[in-house]
Motif scaffolding. Structure first.
Motif, PDB file in Angstrom:
ATOM      1  N   VAL A  67      28.331  24.332  55.396  1.00 13.63           N
ATOM      2  CA  VAL A  67      26.937  24.613  55.072  1.00 13.63           C
ATOM      3  C   VAL A  67      26.473  23.530  54.112  1.00 13.63           C
ATOM      4  O   VAL A  67      27.279  22.945  53.382  1.00 13.63           O
ATOM      5  CB  VAL A  67      26.714  26.018  54.470  1.00 13.63           C
ATOM      6  CG1 VAL A  67      27.073  27.101  55.467  1.00 13.63           C
ATOM      7  CG2 VAL A  67      27.475  26.195  53.178  1.00 13.63           C
ATOM      8  N   THR A  68      25.196  23.261  54.145  1.00 13.52           N
ATOM      9  CA  THR A  68      24.634  22.227  53.291  1.00 13.52           C
ATOM     10  C   THR A  68      23.564  22.831  52.405  1.00 13.52           C
ATOM     11  O   THR A  68      22.681  23.542  52.883  1.00 13.52           O
ATOM     12  CB  THR A  68      24.022  21.095  54.140  1.00 13.52           C
ATOM     13  OG1 THR A  68      25.041  20.563  54.984  1.00 13.52           O
ATOM     14  CG2 THR A  68      23.465  19.991  53.261  1.00 13.52           C
ATOM     15  N   LEU A  69      23.666  22.534  51.126  1.00 18.16           N
ATOM     16  CA  LEU A  69      22.617  22.897  50.183  1.00 18.16           C
ATOM     17  C   LEU A  69      21.655  21.724  50.099  1.00 18.16           C
ATOM     18  O   LEU A  69      22.060  20.610  49.764  1.00 18.16           O
ATOM     19  CB  LEU A  69      23.208  23.166  48.791  1.00 18.16           C
ATOM     20  CG  LEU A  69      22.178  23.324  47.667  1.00 18.16           C
ATOM     21  CD1 LEU A  69      21.386  24.605  47.834  1.00 18.16           C
ATOM     22  CD2 LEU A  69      22.858  23.261  46.312  1.00 18.16           C
ATOM     23  N   VAL A  70      20.398  21.974  50.426  1.00 18.83           N
ATOM     24  CA  VAL A  70      19.352  20.981  50.210  1.00 18.83           C
ATOM     25  C   VAL A  70      18.490  21.551  49.097  1.00 18.83           C
ATOM     26  O   VAL A  70      17.823  22.574  49.278  1.00 18.83           O
ATOM     27  CB  VAL A  70      18.515  20.725  51.484  1.00 18.83           C
ATOM     28  CG1 VAL A  70      17.408  19.725  51.198  1.00 18.83           C
ATOM     29  CG2 VAL A  70      19.410  20.240  52.619  1.00 18.83           C
ATOM     30  N   ASN A  71      18.556  20.927  47.937  1.00 16.72           N
ATOM     31  CA  ASN A  71      17.810  21.421  46.783  1.00 16.72           C
ATOM     32  C   ASN A  71      16.822  20.338  46.372  1.00 16.72           C
ATOM     33  O   ASN A  71      17.227  19.250  45.952  1.00 16.72           O
ATOM     34  CB  ASN A  71      18.759  21.760  45.636  1.00 16.72           C
ATOM     35  CG  ASN A  71      18.102  22.626  44.585  1.00 16.72           C
ATOM     36  OD1 ASN A  71      16.901  22.845  44.596  1.00 16.72           O
ATOM     37  ND2 ASN A  71      18.899  23.118  43.658  1.00 16.72           N
ATOM     38  N   VAL A  72      15.547  20.656  46.480  1.00 19.19           N
ATOM     39  CA  VAL A  72      14.494  19.717  46.107  1.00 19.19           C
ATOM     40  C   VAL A  72      13.962  20.127  44.739  1.00 19.19           C
ATOM     41  O   VAL A  72      13.418  21.215  44.577  1.00 19.19           O
ATOM     42  CB  VAL A  72      13.359  19.692  47.149  1.00 19.19           C
ATOM     43  CG1 VAL A  72      12.271  18.718  46.726  1.00 19.19           C
ATOM     44  CG2 VAL A  72      13.913  19.337  48.533  1.00 19.19           C
ATOM     45  N   PHE A  73      14.162  19.245  43.773  1.00 16.78           N
ATOM     46  CA  PHE A  73      13.677  19.459  42.412  1.00 16.78           C
ATOM     47  C   PHE A  73      12.357  18.702  42.241  1.00 16.78           C
ATOM     48  O   PHE A  73      12.252  17.546  42.658  1.00 16.78           O
ATOM     49  CB  PHE A  73      14.666  18.894  41.381  1.00 16.78           C
ATOM     50  CG  PHE A  73      15.983  19.588  41.339  1.00 16.78           C
ATOM     51  CD1 PHE A  73      16.217  20.608  40.420  1.00 16.78           C
ATOM     52  CD2 PHE A  73      17.013  19.215  42.189  1.00 16.78           C
ATOM     53  CE1 PHE A  73      17.445  21.236  40.365  1.00 16.78           C
ATOM     54  CE2 PHE A  73      18.247  19.834  42.145  1.00 16.78           C
ATOM     55  CZ  PHE A  73      18.468  20.851  41.226  1.00 16.78           C
ATOM     56  N   THR A  74      11.387  19.336  41.630  1.00 21.65           N
ATOM     57  CA  THR A  74      10.160  18.659  41.219  1.00 21.65           C
ATOM     58  C   THR A  74      10.299  18.383  39.728  1.00 21.65           C
ATOM     59  O   THR A  74      10.722  19.266  38.966  1.00 21.65           O
ATOM     60  CB  THR A  74       8.921  19.541  41.486  1.00 21.65           C
ATOM     61  OG1 THR A  74       8.903  19.885  42.871  1.00 21.65           O
ATOM     62  CG2 THR A  74       7.644  18.822  41.112  1.00 21.65           C
ATOM     63  N   VAL A  75       9.950  17.169  39.327  1.00 18.82           N
ATOM     64  CA  VAL A  75      10.193  16.755  37.952  1.00 18.82           C
ATOM     65  C   VAL A  75       9.094  15.788  37.517  1.00 18.82           C
ATOM     66  O   VAL A  75       8.509  15.091  38.345  1.00 18.82           O
ATOM     67  CB  VAL A  75      11.601  16.100  37.848  1.00 18.82           C
ATOM     68  CG1 VAL A  75      11.692  14.837  38.676  1.00 18.82           C
ATOM     69  CG2 VAL A  75      12.031  15.860  36.422  1.00 18.82           C
ATOM     70  N   ALA A  76       8.807  15.757  36.233  1.00 20.54           N
ATOM     71  CA  ALA A  76       7.886  14.745  35.707  1.00 20.54           C
ATOM     72  C   ALA A  76       8.548  13.384  35.878  1.00 20.54           C
ATOM     73  O   ALA A  76       9.748  13.246  35.623  1.00 20.54           O
ATOM     74  CB  ALA A  76       7.591  15.007  34.230  1.00 20.54           C
ATOM     75  N   TYR A 132      12.331  23.958  41.452  1.00 17.31           N
ATOM     76  CA  TYR A 132      13.399  23.594  42.360  1.00 17.31           C
ATOM     77  C   TYR A 132      13.424  24.579  43.518  1.00 17.31           C
ATOM     78  O   TYR A 132      12.964  25.709  43.397  1.00 17.31           O
ATOM     79  CB  TYR A 132      14.762  23.522  41.652  1.00 17.31           C
ATOM     80  CG  TYR A 132      15.108  24.727  40.832  1.00 17.31           C
ATOM     81  CD1 TYR A 132      15.877  25.754  41.357  1.00 17.31           C
ATOM     82  CD2 TYR A 132      14.658  24.851  39.517  1.00 17.31           C
ATOM     83  CE1 TYR A 132      16.194  26.878  40.602  1.00 17.31           C
ATOM     84  CE2 TYR A 132      14.958  25.955  38.748  1.00 17.31           C
ATOM     85  CZ  TYR A 132      15.729  26.970  39.299  1.00 17.31           C
ATOM     86  OH  TYR A 132      16.031  28.075  38.549  1.00 17.31           O
ATOM     87  N   ASP A 133      13.934  24.123  44.664  1.00 18.31           N
ATOM     88  CA  ASP A 133      13.907  24.941  45.876  1.00 18.31           C
ATOM     89  C   ASP A 133      15.224  24.779  46.631  1.00 18.31           C
ATOM     90  O   ASP A 133      15.317  23.982  47.558  1.00 18.31           O
ATOM     91  CB  ASP A 133      12.722  24.515  46.752  1.00 18.31           C
ATOM     92  CG  ASP A 133      12.573  25.361  48.000  1.00 18.31           C
ATOM     93  OD1 ASP A 133      13.119  26.484  48.047  1.00 18.31           O
ATOM     94  OD2 ASP A 133      11.922  24.889  48.949  1.00 18.31           O
ATOM     95  N   PRO A 134      16.271  25.545  46.232  1.00 20.83           N
ATOM     96  CA  PRO A 134      17.553  25.434  46.919  1.00 20.83           C
ATOM     97  C   PRO A 134      17.532  26.177  48.255  1.00 20.83           C
ATOM     98  O   PRO A 134      17.082  27.324  48.339  1.00 20.83           O
ATOM     99  CB  PRO A 134      18.529  26.097  45.944  1.00 20.83           C
ATOM    100  CG  PRO A 134      17.695  27.060  45.164  1.00 20.83           C
ATOM    101  CD  PRO A 134      16.314  26.473  45.102  1.00 20.83           C
ATOM    102  N   THR A 135      18.013  25.512  49.297  1.00 20.07           N
ATOM    103  CA  THR A 135      18.046  26.108  50.631  1.00 20.07           C
ATOM    104  C   THR A 135      19.377  25.761  51.291  1.00 20.07           C
ATOM    105  O   THR A 135      19.750  24.590  51.345  1.00 20.07           O
ATOM    106  CB  THR A 135      16.888  25.556  51.492  1.00 20.07           C
ATOM    107  OG1 THR A 135      15.652  25.775  50.807  1.00 20.07           O
ATOM    108  CG2 THR A 135      16.842  26.224  52.845  1.00 20.07           C
ATOM    109  N   LEU A 136      20.077  26.776  51.804  1.00 19.02           N
ATOM    110  CA  LEU A 136      21.304  26.531  52.557  1.00 19.02           C
ATOM    111  C   LEU A 136      20.949  26.332  54.024  1.00 19.02           C
ATOM    112  O   LEU A 136      20.185  27.113  54.598  1.00 19.02           O
ATOM    113  CB  LEU A 136      22.264  27.713  52.436  1.00 19.02           C
ATOM    114  CG  LEU A 136      23.099  27.787  51.177  1.00 19.02           C
ATOM    115  CD1 LEU A 136      24.015  29.019  51.230  1.00 19.02           C
ATOM    116  CD2 LEU A 136      23.927  26.542  50.960  1.00 19.02           C
ATOM    117  N   VAL A 137      21.524  25.289  54.621  1.00 19.36           N
ATOM    118  CA  VAL A 137      21.226  24.956  56.018  1.00 19.36           C
ATOM    119  C   VAL A 137      22.510  24.555  56.738  1.00 19.36           C
ATOM    120  O   VAL A 137      23.534  24.310  56.115  1.00 19.36           O
ATOM    121  CB  VAL A 137      20.193  23.801  56.115  1.00 19.36           C
ATOM    122  CG1 VAL A 137      18.880  24.183  55.444  1.00 19.36           C
ATOM    123  CG2 VAL A 137      20.734  22.519  55.505  1.00 19.36           C
TER     124      VAL A 137
END
Length: 116
Positions: A15-24, A98-103
């Motif tokens: 499984v792959t964790l795709v985690n998109v963080f929003t940051v300044a 942040y938006d962690p999603t398992l794919v």
């Protein structure tokens, strides 16, 4: 000596964790450094962890963590560990969101190869 790489395969039982963080933008490198340090100091020893790849957006607003795990269960077990939770709290304090999603990998395409 060869350099380890992440293998992306539709046949792999990962499984792959795709985690998109929003940051300044002024904190993007701080977040990458925190994630990089936690991976080296914590995740490399966590059962089920396979690999992590950190990507930075060109506009400075995002950091993407592409991390492979042997199973969804191992990933969930990792989230219960105090050392992992401490790392997550540190990253969350730097990031705006942040938006962690398992794919799972479904297909792969290359310009000079077959679809996998």
């Amino acid at each position: 000596m060869s350099t380890p790489t992440t293998t992306i395969s539709a046949d792999a039982d990962l499984v792959t964790l795709v985690n998109v963080f929003t940051v300044a933008p002024e904190r993007q490198i701080e977040l990458v450094d925190a994630l990089d340090g936690a991976t080296s100091e914590v995740f490399l020893a966590v059962p089920g962890f396979v690999s992590a790849n950190l990507h930075v957006s060109l506009d400075g607003h995002r950091v993407v963590n592409y991390a492979q795990w042997t199973s969804e269960q191992r990933y969930k077990e990792a989230l219960q560990r105090p050392d992992v939770r401490e790392h997550l709290a540190e990253a969350a304090a730097i990031a705006e969101a942040y938006d962690p999603t398992l794919v799972r990998v479904r297909s792969i395409h290359h310009p000079h190869g077959q679809q996998a």
